[in-house]
Design a protein around this motif. Structure first.
Motif, PDB file in Angstrom:
ATOM      1  N   ALA A  47      -2.160  -2.160   6.365  1.00  0.00           N
ATOM      2  CA  ALA A  47      -2.501  -0.764   6.658  1.00  0.00           C
ATOM      3  C   ALA A  47      -1.267   0.106   6.442  1.00  0.00           C
ATOM      4  N   ASP A  48      -1.476   1.412   6.372  1.00  0.00           N
ATOM      5  CA  ASP A  48      -0.385   2.378   6.190  1.00  0.00           C
ATOM      6  C   ASP A  48       0.413   2.125   4.910  1.00  0.00           C
TER       7      ASP A  48
ATOM      8  N   THR B 202      -5.251  -0.645   3.086  1.00  0.00           N
ATOM      9  CA  THR B 202      -5.628   0.728   3.417  1.00  0.00           C
ATOM     10  C   THR B 202      -4.389   1.606   3.337  1.00  0.00           C
TER      11      THR B 202
ATOM     12  N   SER C 109      -2.001   4.993   3.902  1.00  0.00           N
ATOM     13  CA  SER C 109      -1.600   5.786   5.055  1.00  0.00           C
ATOM     14  C   SER C 109      -2.542   6.971   5.247  1.00  0.00           C
TER      15      SER C 109
ATOM     16  N   THR D 238      -9.504   2.623   1.878  1.00  0.00           N
ATOM     17  CA  THR D 238      -9.378   1.182   1.707  1.00  0.00           C
ATOM     18  C   THR D 238      -9.677   0.836   0.260  1.00  0.00           C
TER      19      THR D 238
END
Length: 193
Positions: A20-21, A100, A102, A75
């Protein structure tokens, strides 16, 4: 040493699957299968299309892929098939990986400003104190020039003082023209984004 199998599939994706991010300008990479001559990369936001091999694809000889501009808070799915036409089988289908991006973009890293001459927050941002066109002031009159108590994250934030009633800049060209009063601050982003 004895090998029980030859690692023919792509593995160890970067960013890691499920990350993520992830930065919107990330370059995807992986560890190539041992017998791969080229890589068929399926990439997109539709997990099923990537899994089925119907998503847009690129054939590469390097073990990295530049997906171009990505959207924030999205995503993405990727599958890397390893290809070697001289082998049997000639294609080793990879797993579907995801990451995914940010939820936001950093426009100006306010942590980089200090209270030292040449690196103060108001020396980069153009405000009404500088151009006398608006009722605004970036930074405080004395150090610390950046806000250090009220922050969303990190150690400091940008204080923006504003006054839209026309008394903030009395006697200036702005006040004499009678144009509507407003407050703004500007920062030139270089290179442009």
């Amino acid at each position: 040493m004895r090998f029980l199998y030859i690692p023919t599939r792509a593995r160890e994706p970067q960013p890691e699957s499920g990350a993520a991010d992830v930065s919107i300008d990330t370059i995807l990479s992986w560890r190539a299968g041992r017998e791969a001559v080229s890589h068929q990369v399926y990439f997109g936001t539709d997990q099923q299309a990537v899994a089925d091999g119907t998503a847009p694809a690129a054939t590469l000889t390097d073990d990295s892929f530049d997906p171009g501009s990505l959207l924030v808070g999205t995503t993405y799915y990727c599958r890397v098939d390893e290809v070697n036409e001289a082998a049997v089988p000639s294609v080793w289908a990879g797993d579907v990986w995801s990451f995914t991006t940010s939820e936001f973009l950093v426009v100006d890293d306010l942590e980089g400003y200090t209270d030292d001459e040449g690196n103060r927050i108001y020396e980069s941002w153009i405000d009404g104190m500088t151009n006398e066109l608006s009722g605004s002031q970036v930074g405080y009159d004395k150090d610390p020039f950046a806000e250090r108590s009220i922050v969303h994250g990190g150690k400091q934030s940008l204080p923006l003082l504003y006054d839209n009633d026309g008394t903030f800049r009395e006697g200036t060209e702005f006040e004499r023209t009678g144009v509507p009063y407003f407050s703004e601050a500007e920062l030139e982003i270089s290179p442009a984004q």
